[in-house]
Motif scaffolding. Structure first.
Motif, short mmCIF file in Angstrom:
data_model
loop_
_atom_site.label_atom_id
_atom_site.label_comp_id
_atom_site.label_asym_id
_atom_site.label_seq_id
_atom_site.Cartn_x
_atom_site.Cartn_y
_atom_site.Cartn_z
N PRO A 299 0.79 -1.24 0.00
CA PRO A 299 0.00 0.00 0.00
C PRO A 299 0.82 1.29 0.00
CG PRO A 299 -0.22 -1.15 2.10
CD PRO A 299 0.55 -2.04 1.18
N TYR A 300 2.10 1.22 0.31
CA TYR A 300 2.94 2.42 0.34
C TYR A 300 3.89 2.46 -0.85
CZ TYR A 300 0.96 2.07 4.93
OH TYR A 300 0.07 1.93 5.96
N ARG B 69 2.00 5.25 -9.29
CA ARG B 69 0.84 6.16 -9.32
C ARG B 69 -0.47 5.38 -9.23
NH1 ARG B 69 -2.54 7.39 -13.15
NH2 ARG B 69 -1.25 6.50 -14.78
N GLU B 70 -0.59 4.27 -9.96
CA GLU B 70 -1.82 3.48 -9.97
C GLU B 70 -2.14 2.91 -8.59
OE1 GLU B 70 -0.08 3.67 -14.01
OE2 GLU B 70 0.73 3.02 -12.09
N THR B 71 -1.11 2.52 -7.87
CA THR B 71 -1.30 2.01 -6.51
C THR B 71 -1.82 3.12 -5.61
OG1 THR B 71 0.49 0.43 -6.83
CG2 THR B 71 -0.20 0.84 -4.56
N ILE C 37 -5.38 3.37 -3.59
CA ILE C 37 -5.42 3.56 -2.13
C ILE C 37 -6.37 4.71 -1.79
CG2 ILE C 37 -4.08 4.22 -0.08
CD1 ILE C 37 -3.35 1.47 -1.04
N ASP C 38 -6.25 5.82 -2.51
CA ASP C 38 -7.12 6.98 -2.26
C ASP C 38 -8.59 6.63 -2.47
OD1 ASP C 38 -4.87 8.48 -1.69
OD2 ASP C 38 -4.81 9.46 -3.67
N ALA D 192 -3.21 -1.41 -9.60
CA ALA D 192 -2.83 -1.22 -8.20
C ALA D 192 -1.75 -2.20 -7.75
CB ALA D 192 -4.06 -1.36 -7.31
N THR D 193 -1.73 -3.37 -8.36
CA THR D 193 -0.75 -4.40 -7.97
C THR D 193 0.46 -4.43 -8.90
OG1 THR D 193 -1.88 -6.13 -9.24
CG2 THR D 193 -2.54 -5.85 -6.93
N GLY D 194 0.64 -3.39 -9.69
CA GLY D 194 1.79 -3.34 -10.59
C GLY D 194 1.39 -3.62 -12.03
#
Length: 173
Positions: A79-80, A84-86, A90-91, A143-145
């Protein structure tokens, strides 16, 4: 007659020399904590600890973090991350649910994103068209790459490589 002192002797363990550079520990964060502390107890030095996503727990660094310094493991989500997509995911997730997402939510989000993107951009009408198009997915940034699918139907992903540095978990570049 003089009384003999029953002083307790504390033996210092002998340093164990090893002839390997890394130790792969494919087990839970609890076992990693135990193994790392034992390596320190026996003064084993210069061995890089390597692991799997089983290490990724908020409790990993609660006990004995000093023994895990420099350890490296991989996971499907962090999560950190500096992607950018991750951060966008998260937001969105935090706004909707009031907490940070875990691996399963990020994987589900990317799965839905890949399917919706494929259906929308390729005008999919049948199940077979969807399967064929999914197998041709290349470099989907989620989000996961980055995710690609080959014709072997296996997802090819860029893992998050994580390292314990200064007592904190960081993504390696």
């Amino acid at each position: 007659m003089a009384k003999k002192s029953a002083a307790k002797k504390t033996e210092v363990p002998k340093r164990i020399e090893v002839n390997f550079e890394a130790l792969f520990i494919p087990d839970s964060y609890r076992r990693v904590q135990l193994i790392a502390s034992q390596l320190a107890f026996y003064d084993v030095r210069g061995v890089k600890l390597l692991g799997t996503s089983l290490w990724n727990s908020p409790y990993l660094l609660k006990k004995g973090a000093q023994y895990l310094e420099g350890a490296v493991f991989v996971d499907s989500f962090f999560p950190y991350a500096f992607y950018r997509e991750t951060n966008d995911f998260i937001d969105i997730y935090y706004t909707a649910y009031g907490r940070d997402p875990e691996n399963i939510e990020a994987l589900a989000y990317d799965t839905a994103g890949i399917i919706f993107n494929t259906i929308e951009t390729k005008g999919i009408q049948t199940r077979q068209e969807l399967v064929s198009s999914l197998m041709g997915t290349e470099n989907y940034h989620g989000a996961t790459g980055t995710v690609s699918f080959g014709y072997d139907r296996v997802a090819h992903k860029t893992p998050f490589i994580l390292q314990i540095k200064n007592g904190k978990l960081e993504q390696m570049k």
